[in-house]
Design an enzyme around this catalytic site. Structure first.
Site, PDB file in Angstrom:
ATOM      1  NE  ARG A  94      14.102   2.712   1.916  1.00 16.53           N
ATOM      2  CZ  ARG A  94      13.741   2.757   0.632  1.00 16.53           C
ATOM      3  NH1 ARG A  94      14.087   3.793  -0.111  1.00 16.53           N
ATOM      4  NH2 ARG A  94      13.052   1.775   0.093  1.00 16.53           N
ATOM      5  CG  ASN A 123       6.120   7.237   1.707  1.00 17.31           C
ATOM      6  OD1 ASN A 123       4.914   7.318   1.505  1.00 17.31           O
ATOM      7  ND2 ASN A 123       6.954   6.723   0.809  1.00 17.31           N
ATOM      8  CB  CYS A 166       0.591   7.338  -2.980  1.00 21.62           C
ATOM      9  SG  CYS A 166       1.444   5.752  -2.950  1.00 21.62           S
ATOM     10  CG  HIS A 205       2.192   2.874   1.190  1.00 27.55           C
ATOM     11  ND1 HIS A 205       3.488   3.085   1.611  1.00 27.55           N
ATOM     12  CD2 HIS A 205       2.092   3.503  -0.011  1.00 27.55           C
ATOM     13  CE1 HIS A 205       4.133   3.812   0.709  1.00 27.55           C
ATOM     14  NE2 HIS A 205       3.297   4.078  -0.280  1.00 27.55           N
ATOM     15  CE1 TYR A 231       4.979   0.192   0.595  1.00 26.29           C
ATOM     16  CE2 TYR A 231       3.717   0.738  -1.369  1.00 26.29           C
ATOM     17  CZ  TYR A 231       4.845   0.898  -0.584  1.00 26.29           C
ATOM     18  OH  TYR A 231       5.843   1.748  -0.988  1.00 26.29           O
TER      19      TYR A 231
END
Length: 421
Positions: free
Chosen positions: A90, A144, A164, A194, A244
């Site tokens: 990440r 995700n 989500c 998102h 987002y």
């Protein structure tokens, strides 16, 4: 009822377990299996999870294992919350795109594509194992990028629904602002994972009066502050975008901001170390307050609600989920995965009708849907050309020089996770 959590060693898990304990009448779990290849983390998380169940007098048992086949054998539902490559991957997703002046984020843009490429093959292997041991089991995907991963599962014929926590988080915020109980708030929630907008807010159900205009008038400053977007933009739109959308509506501002501080991955990694130290305390028998800052707020309640509905045990009548479009949004392909209100039951999720969508939002949805199609092709079949095409198609990238440079960086940083590379 047996429920398995793949990625059970996540520091998220006590939040999930707490929800299972509190809402046991909604979802009566007899066995909860936490599966994770990280045995050291699993031991700490499993120990706290058992203490949470004991504190709340939950009669079910919690088992832990590193053996995936053992974990999913006989499970009624399997919840996926894994992170291939961990926080280290990440960290890469959130940093190398910045070198090209593009947003670095784990679920959208180049970082989101990298995560999809690492994740889709692993998730499909897990789903195949679930189907071999129990073809009737539901797969609930919280991993995700949820839209792409859920589409991969559905295209492979799995019984899957994506989940989500954005919608339930907004529902809770709006309920507090309106002075009502959260279950009373129904969102006209539309978009892709998102990439969503609240086009209506109703107190009492889908047929109730829309109170969104008044909500914006009375609380627009608070909502805009939470989203880190200007109040003037909300006034212009007349809807409430998810946070987002800041990556799209304020892309360059976000890139500048990200370049001045540590990545979110670095923050989370430090938080996880602190949380795991807390979890090791044998006196701790409830989720610590610090966990609320980790992310995933209200995830447990959404997961319980969805699992209960899919397994025939109740749950609220309508839930925001990720599932096939199938004509709900006529400007998108039927096999696009959308995030909308749906009636959820033992046969799966059936999207509720959606009012015509303004071109301002429909155009961006169609653009990102095309990217998600290409991203899934790259995740399933590999190859530099497919990665380049997906990046070129993304509205946050779009220029061939950026797409070329990002393709090289993506492959270099993820080679160990890409069989074809």
């Amino acid at each position: 009822m047996k429920l398995t959590v793949v990625g059970g060693g996540s520091t998220y898990t006590p939040e999930l377990v707490d929800g299972f304990a509190r809402l046991r009448d909604t979802l009566p779990i007899e066995e909860l299996v936490l599966m994770d290849p990280a045995e050291d983390r699993l031991a700490l998380v499993g120990g706290l999870s058992r203490r949470i169940f004991a504190r709340q007098d939950h009669p079910g048992r919690i088992t832990t294992t590193t053996d995936l086949d053992q974990a999913v054998d006989g499970a009624d539902a399997v919840l996926l919350q894994l992170r291939v490559g961990g926080q280290a991957a990440r960290e890469q997703d959130e940093t190398w795109p910045l070198d090209c002046g593009c947003v670095g984020q784990e679920t959208t843009g180049a970082g989101g594509l990298a995560k999809a490429l690492r994740t889709v093959p692993v998730v499909l292997d897990i789903a195949d194992r679930v189907r071999r041991t129990n073809p009737d089991a539901w797969i609930i995907d919280f991993t995700n990028p949820v839209g792409i991963v859920t589409r991969a599962l559905l295209e492979a014929g799995h019984k899957a629904v994506g989940l989500c926590n954005v919608a339930i988080g907004l529902q809770r915020k709006f309920a507090a602002l309106l002075g009502v109980e959260p279950p009373e708030v129904h969102l006209d929630h539309v978009g892709l994972n998102h990439l969503t907008w609240e086009t209506g807010v109703r107190v009492g159900g889908p047929e109730a009066e829309d109170v969104l205009p008044g909500l914006l008038t009375d609380h627009g400053d608070t909502i805009a502050s939470d989203l880190r977007l200007p109040r003037a933009l909300l006034n212009h739109l007349g809807v409430i975008p998810s946070y987002y959308l800041r990556y799209y509506y304020a892309h360059d501002e976000v890139v500048r901001d990200l370049g001045t501080k540590p990545s979110r991955a670095a923050e989370v990694a430090a938080m996880e170390r602190e949380l795991l130290t807390m979890y090791a305390d044998p006196a701790l028998d409830e989720k610590p307050e610090l966990l609320a800052k980790r992310g995933g707020a209200y995830y447990s309640e959404a997961a319980v609600d969805l699992a209960a509905a899919l397994l025939g045990g109740g749950g609220t009548p309508y839930q925001v989920v990720n599932t096939y479009n199938r004509g709900t949004l006529p400007f998108l392909p039927d096999d696009a995965v959308i995030e909308v209100q749906a009636a959820v039951g033992a046969k799966g999720a059936s999207p509720l009708p959606v009012a015509p969508v303004d071109p301002l939002y429909a155009g961006l949805m169609a653009h990102v849907t095309a990217y998600e199609h290409l991203a899934l092709e790259a995740a399933l079949h590999g190859g530099r050309t497919r990665v380049f095409q997906a990046l070129l198609s993304h509205p946050l990238i779009g220029q061939y020089e950026y797409a070329e440079a990002l393709t090289d960086r993506l492959i270099a940083h993820n080679r160990e996770h890409l069989a074809w590379a």
